[in-house]
Design a protein around this motif. Structure first.
Motif, mmCIF file in Angstrom:
data_model
loop_
_atom_site.group_PDB
_atom_site.id
_atom_site.type_symbol
_atom_site.label_atom_id
_atom_site.label_comp_id
_atom_site.label_asym_id
_atom_site.label_seq_id
_atom_site.Cartn_x
_atom_site.Cartn_y
_atom_site.Cartn_z
ATOM 1 N N ILE A 209 0.840 -1.198 0.000
ATOM 2 C CA ILE A 209 0.000 0.000 0.000
ATOM 3 C C ILE A 209 0.874 1.246 0.000
ATOM 4 C CG2 ILE A 209 -1.633 1.350 1.376
ATOM 5 C CD1 ILE A 209 -2.859 -1.358 2.257
ATOM 6 N N LEU A 210 1.948 1.255 0.803
ATOM 7 C CA LEU A 210 2.854 2.401 0.852
ATOM 8 C C LEU A 210 3.946 2.334 -0.211
ATOM 9 C CD1 LEU A 210 3.354 3.170 4.649
ATOM 10 C CD2 LEU A 210 1.905 4.332 2.990
ATOM 11 N N GLU A 211 3.970 1.253 -0.980
ATOM 12 C CA GLU A 211 4.936 1.065 -2.069
ATOM 13 C C GLU A 211 6.376 1.103 -1.582
ATOM 14 O OE1 GLU A 211 4.033 3.827 -5.220
ATOM 15 O OE2 GLU A 211 1.891 3.355 -5.133
ATOM 16 N N VAL A 212 6.649 0.417 -0.473
ATOM 17 C CA VAL A 212 8.001 0.346 0.079
ATOM 18 C C VAL A 212 8.370 -1.108 0.328
ATOM 19 C CG1 VAL A 212 7.921 2.625 1.169
ATOM 20 C CG2 VAL A 212 7.200 0.622 2.468
ATOM 21 N N SER A 213 9.640 -1.350 0.529
ATOM 22 C CA SER A 213 10.149 -2.678 0.854
ATOM 23 C C SER A 213 9.841 -3.005 2.314
ATOM 24 C CB SER A 213 11.661 -2.686 0.645
ATOM 25 O OG SER A 213 12.238 -3.819 1.238
ATOM 26 N N PRO A 214 9.662 -4.282 2.640
ATOM 27 C CA PRO A 214 9.499 -4.656 4.046
ATOM 28 C C PRO A 214 10.723 -4.315 4.898
ATOM 29 C CG PRO A 214 8.766 -6.437 2.640
ATOM 30 C CD PRO A 214 9.412 -5.416 1.749
ATOM 31 N N HIS A 215 11.840 -4.051 4.268
ATOM 32 C CA HIS A 215 13.063 -3.704 4.984
ATOM 33 C C HIS A 215 13.289 -2.197 5.039
ATOM 34 C CE1 HIS A 215 13.933 -7.943 4.848
ATOM 35 N NE2 HIS A 215 13.765 -7.921 3.536
ATOM 36 N N ALA A 216 12.299 -1.409 4.634
ATOM 37 C CA ALA A 216 12.438 0.043 4.575
ATOM 38 C C ALA A 216 12.606 0.638 5.968
ATOM 39 C CB ALA A 216 11.212 0.651 3.897
ATOM 40 N N SER A 217 13.392 1.683 6.030
ATOM 41 C CA SER A 217 13.606 2.369 7.302
ATOM 42 C C SER A 217 12.396 3.252 7.614
ATOM 43 C CB SER A 217 14.859 3.242 7.217
ATOM 44 O OG SER A 217 14.641 4.310 6.303
ATOM 45 N N ALA A 218 12.364 3.745 8.839
ATOM 46 C CA ALA A 218 11.266 4.625 9.261
ATOM 47 C C ALA A 218 11.235 5.906 8.424
ATOM 48 C CB ALA A 218 11.414 4.960 10.737
ATOM 49 N N GLN A 219 12.395 6.394 8.019
ATOM 50 C CA GLN A 219 12.458 7.611 7.215
ATOM 51 C C GLN A 219 11.862 7.380 5.826
ATOM 52 O OE1 GLN A 219 15.161 6.345 8.828
ATOM 53 N NE2 GLN A 219 15.404 7.826 10.482
ATOM 54 N N VAL A 220 12.129 6.232 5.236
ATOM 55 C CA VAL A 220 11.597 5.912 3.912
ATOM 56 C C VAL A 220 10.072 5.732 3.994
ATOM 57 C CG1 VAL A 220 11.567 4.165 2.084
ATOM 58 C CG2 VAL A 220 13.735 4.926 3.049
ATOM 59 N N ILE A 221 9.617 5.081 5.038
ATOM 60 C CA ILE A 221 8.179 4.884 5.216
ATOM 61 C C ILE A 221 7.481 6.231 5.370
ATOM 62 C CG2 ILE A 221 6.440 3.990 6.830
ATOM 63 C CD1 ILE A 221 8.300 1.558 7.197
ATOM 64 N N ARG A 222 8.071 7.126 6.134
ATOM 65 C CA ARG A 222 7.482 8.450 6.329
ATOM 66 C C ARG A 222 7.465 9.234 5.017
ATOM 67 N NH1 ARG A 222 8.907 13.837 8.067
ATOM 68 N NH2 ARG A 222 7.203 14.673 9.324
ATOM 69 N N ALA A 223 8.552 9.184 4.252
ATOM 70 C CA ALA A 223 8.608 9.894 2.972
ATOM 71 C C ALA A 223 7.580 9.332 1.991
ATOM 72 C CB ALA A 223 10.012 9.808 2.382
ATOM 73 N N ALA A 224 7.438 8.015 1.964
ATOM 74 C CA ALA A 224 6.461 7.384 1.084
ATOM 75 C C ALA A 224 5.052 7.790 1.484
ATOM 76 C CB ALA A 224 6.603 5.862 1.138
ATOM 77 N N TYR A 225 4.779 7.787 2.773
ATOM 78 C CA TYR A 225 3.458 8.199 3.258
ATOM 79 C C TYR A 225 3.152 9.633 2.837
ATOM 80 C CZ TYR A 225 -0.006 10.150 6.364
ATOM 81 O OH TYR A 225 -1.093 10.826 6.853
ATOM 82 N N ARG A 226 4.086 10.520 3.067
ATOM 83 C CA ARG A 226 3.848 11.936 2.753
ATOM 84 C C ARG A 226 3.592 12.139 1.266
ATOM 85 N NH1 ARG A 226 5.445 15.855 6.571
ATOM 86 N NH2 ARG A 226 6.161 17.183 4.871
ATOM 87 N N CYS A 227 4.345 11.450 0.429
ATOM 88 C CA CYS A 227 4.175 11.579 -1.017
ATOM 89 C C CYS A 227 2.823 11.026 -1.460
ATOM 90 C CB CYS A 227 5.307 10.856 -1.739
ATOM 91 S SG CYS A 227 5.189 10.951 -3.529
ATOM 92 N N LEU A 228 2.498 9.825 -1.016
ATOM 93 C CA LEU A 228 1.231 9.210 -1.406
ATOM 94 C C LEU A 228 0.037 9.958 -0.830
ATOM 95 C CD1 LEU A 228 2.208 5.460 -1.052
ATOM 96 C CD2 LEU A 228 1.783 6.706 -3.170
ATOM 97 N N ALA A 229 0.165 10.438 0.394
ATOM 98 C CA ALA A 229 -0.926 11.191 1.007
ATOM 99 C C ALA A 229 -1.180 12.482 0.234
ATOM 100 C CB ALA A 229 -0.608 11.487 2.467
ATOM 101 N N GLN A 230 -0.122 13.102 -0.216
ATOM 102 C CA GLN A 230 -0.274 14.336 -0.984
ATOM 103 C C GLN A 230 -0.936 14.055 -2.335
ATOM 104 O OE1 GLN A 230 3.377 16.309 -2.046
ATOM 105 N NE2 GLN A 230 2.374 18.300 -2.100
#
Length: 111
Positions: free
Chosen positions: A10-31
């Motif tokens: 759903i967030l288009e990230v790897s299961p090994h993604a760091s918290a920073q990558v998850i946050r960046a992905a969330y912000r981009c997709l949310a926007q």
């Protein structure tokens, strides 16, 4: 029967993604899917709800660990069922001549 997407998909990230990558992905997709940018779109509202839920779980280390444990057995059986010797299909966007989706943050497919 359609397979349910994981929170990482759903967030288009790897299961090994760091918290920073998850946050960046969330912000981009949310926007991109924000209801103010897609007025009257029920699909965008549903997608935004999925993105918010996925981020709510993956941004909390305890919730993320519990979800990983819950999904671990299912994901392992999916990998075994698909087989590791099969070739991966080409990405559908690479097959046509349309330009890629314009986003501030580009996500790579995870393996």
């Amino acid at each position: 029967m359609e397979c349910e997407a994981t929170l990482y998909e759903i967030l288009e990230v790897s299961p090994h993604a760091s918290a920073q990558v998850i946050r960046a992905a969330y912000r981009c997709l949310a926007q991109c899917n924000h209801p103010d940018k897609n007025p009257g779109s029920a699909a965008a509202s549903e997608r935004q709800a999925q993105i918010n839920f996925a981020y709510g779980v993956l941004s909390d280390p305890g919730k993320r660990r519990r979800d990983d444990q819950r999904m671990g057995a299912q994901q392992e059986s999916d990998i075994e069922r698909r087989g590791s010797d099969q070739a991966m299909p080409a990405h559908p966007k690479a097959m046509n001549d349309t330009p890629p989706v314009s986003r501030a943050f580009v996500f790579r497919p995870f393996k």
